[in-house]
Design an enzyme around this catalytic site. Structure first.
Site, PDB file in Angstrom:
ATOM      1  N   PHE A 144      -0.958  67.710  11.191  1.00 31.49           N
ATOM      2  CA  PHE A 144      -1.635  67.117  10.302  1.00 31.49           C
ATOM      3  C   PHE A 144      -2.470  65.962  11.058  1.00 31.49           C
ATOM      4  O   PHE A 144      -2.065  65.126  11.389  1.00 31.49           O
ATOM      5  CB  PHE A 144      -0.737  66.420   9.187  1.00 31.49           C
ATOM      6  N   ASP A 229      -3.507  62.069  18.958  1.00 31.00           N
ATOM      7  CA  ASP A 229      -3.582  61.432  17.651  1.00 31.00           C
ATOM      8  C   ASP A 229      -2.258  60.394  17.321  1.00 31.00           C
ATOM      9  O   ASP A 229      -1.087  60.949  17.280  1.00 31.00           O
ATOM     10  CB  ASP A 229      -3.483  62.632  16.738  1.00 31.00           C
ATOM     11  N   LYS A 258      -4.805  53.855  10.442  1.00 30.95           N
ATOM     12  CA  LYS A 258      -3.541  53.201   9.524  1.00 30.95           C
ATOM     13  C   LYS A 258      -3.225  51.731   9.799  1.00 30.95           C
ATOM     14  O   LYS A 258      -3.812  50.899   9.589  1.00 30.95           O
ATOM     15  CB  LYS A 258      -2.360  54.073   9.744  1.00 30.95           C
TER      16      LYS A 258
HETATM   17  C1  LIG Z   1      -1.374  61.845  12.470  1.00 36.20           C
HETATM   18  C2  LIG Z   1      -2.459  61.574  11.543  1.00 36.20           C
HETATM   19  N1  LIG Z   1      -3.780  61.786  11.722  1.00 36.20           N
HETATM   20  C3  LIG Z   1      -4.680  61.676  10.949  1.00 36.20           C
HETATM   21  C4  LIG Z   1      -4.428  61.123   9.555  1.00 36.20           C
HETATM   22  C5  LIG Z   1      -5.436  61.205   8.652  1.00 36.20           C
HETATM   23  O1  LIG Z   1      -5.656  59.638   8.485  1.00 36.20           O
HETATM   24  P1  LIG Z   1      -6.294  59.301   7.018  1.00 36.20           P
HETATM   25  O2  LIG Z   1      -5.469  59.748   5.782  1.00 36.20           O
HETATM   26  O3  LIG Z   1      -6.575  57.599   7.296  1.00 36.20           O
HETATM   27  O4  LIG Z   1      -7.668  59.909   6.856  1.00 36.20           O
HETATM   28  C6  LIG Z   1      -3.082  61.007   9.241  1.00 36.20           C
HETATM   29  C7  LIG Z   1      -2.740  60.515   8.088  1.00 36.20           C
HETATM   30  O5  LIG Z   1      -1.529  60.756   7.521  1.00 36.20           O
HETATM   31  C8  LIG Z   1      -2.081  61.161  10.327  1.00 36.20           C
HETATM   32  O6  LIG Z   1      -0.661  61.025   9.977  1.00 36.20           O
END
Ligand SMILES: Cc1ncc(COP(=O)(O)O)c(C=O)c1O
Length: 407
Positions: A144, A229, A258
């Protein structure tokens, strides 16, 4: 408009006028402070989700609120057409914190991931010498990384993906944690491997020990960029500043988000060394809001909080207590738990109740959490939580599963 007062009043209004892309618990938060939130009817809850780690320092952390207020009185937005006096100090501090030369600031996590993918492709063409349009990026099953069209193109979650095609090409997905599969997938056109050090949305799925160090070695040997990530896993959540550091691994690119915005403003970033980051030149990538002075001021204050190591230490200190309390539930209505730092995935026995039902029952006991993938619930309380407060969460969950088993 009639006056809104109860939780249900607000929920009914939202249902009518806000798109139904979420299915929230029936709690309408009006006020939040530290680890606690209060709804419009005056009920108080312990926030054991922390905005999916966006609130690692709790709600309205005084140092972060102060940084935002100070900056609101100075300047809030310049666009990158001009310089601002917050961007440089923020990037310097964040680069130092994560051990990289340079930062590219964006806003949301998905934008940071998109940015990292673009940097990796461009590095592939300009530095590695991959033929035009042939770059391949390896991703993990169950990933994700956000909601953009490109990102959902390599998701295997039908809910995230279905009916949004045609999809972006150039990605190959392999089983999470499977080094042999990654090695087999790497070819001369491979520019990067994109990995979550822990898969949050998948239910806090932790790869086998040695996977991240092995991936690091493989990427170096094959001249492929390792993109970690760290948007949900990073910035203190697992007891280290970056989740990769838990296993002593340094990635080539980090995506951060975040908690970088302190729960106040969206702030995300890509961190990389100059030889990689410098493939980005003026006009080739950008964002109106990325690196704005308000975001940069809050981001800098977040880095200063992390610099002390205090929050990472608290997460590390409480991991044992958290694991012990949750593991005691295995066989008592819980099938499996996965814990790292102040982050836990708990698989509720499917014959007992769904994750969503468990979260509703937890909310009735004053604890807010979030389900994922049917039977799993995620706990990720603010890193400012104390041992006694953590016990409130695990006691509430114990009661929920015990009562369900007795029913
Ligand atoms: C590992 C990871 N990458 C990217 C994102 C995407 O972040 P955003 O919702 O701020 O676009 C999330 C969101 O939950 C995430 O958990």
């Amino acid at each position: 408009m009639t006056e809104l007062s109860t939780n249900q009043d607000f929920i009914d209004l939202e249902d009518k006028v806000a798109a139904h892309n979420y299915s929230p618990l029936p709690v309408v938060v009006e006020h939040a402070e530290g680890i606690w939130v209060t709804d419009v009817e005056g009920n108080r809850y312990l926030d054991a989700l922390s905005g999916y780690s966006a609130l690692n320092f709790g709600h309205r952390h005084p140092a972060l609120v102060q940084a935002a207020k100070d900056q609101l009185d100075r300047s809030t937005l310049t666009s990158r057409a001009f310089h601002n006096d917050q961007l440089g100090p923020f990037c310097a501090k964040l680069a130092e914190l994560v051990g990289k030369d340079m930062i590219l600031p964006m806003n949301t996590g998905a934008e940071a991931v998109e940015t990292a993918l673009k940097i990796a492709r461009k590095w592939g063409y300009l530095v590695k010498g991959v033929p035009a349009e042939q770059a391949k990026i390896i991703v993990m099953d169950g990933n994700f990384h956000g909601r953009t069209t490109t990102i959902i193109s390599f998701s295997d979650d039908p809910e995230a993906r279905d009916h949004y095609g045609p999809y972006t090409q150039g990605f190959e997905s392999v089983p999470y944690g499977d080094l042999a599969a990654i090695e087999a997938a790497i070819d001369d056109h491979t520019v990067a491997v994109l990995v979550e050090p822990i898969q949050g949305e998948q239910g806090v799925k932790i790869p086998k020990e040695g996977f991240l160090p092995g991936l690091r070695e493989l990427c170096t040997a094959k001249n492929v960029l390792m993109i970690a990530d760290e948007i949900q896993a990073g910035l203190g959540r697992v007891g280290t500043t970056l989740a990769c550091q838990y296993e002593g691994v340094e990635a080539d690119l980090y995506t951060l988000g975040k908690a970088l915005g302190g729960g106040i403003v969206p702030v995300s970033a890509v961190a990389a060394d100059a030889e990689v980051m410098n493939v980005i030149t003026p006009g080739t990538h950008g964002s109106t809001f990325g690196g704005n002075p308000l975001a940069a001021a809050v981001g800098l204050a977040v880095c200063e909080l992390l610099e002390t190591g205090e929050h990472q230490q608290n997460a590390a200190n409480l991991e044992g207590q958290f694991r012990e309390a949750l593991e005691a539930l295995i066989g008592q209505g819980v099938d499996e738990v996965r814990v790292r730092g102040l982050w836990a995935g708990i698989d509720i026995s499917t014959d007992l109740m769904t994750g969503k039902e468990a979260c509703k029952k937890l909310a009735k006991k004053g604890v807010l959490a979030k389900d994922t993938h049917g039977s799993t619930i995620r706990l990720a309380p603010p890193l400012t939580i104390t041992s006694e407060e953590l016990k409130i969460i695990t006691d509430a969950l114990t009661e929920v599963v015990t009562e369900a088993k007795q029913a």
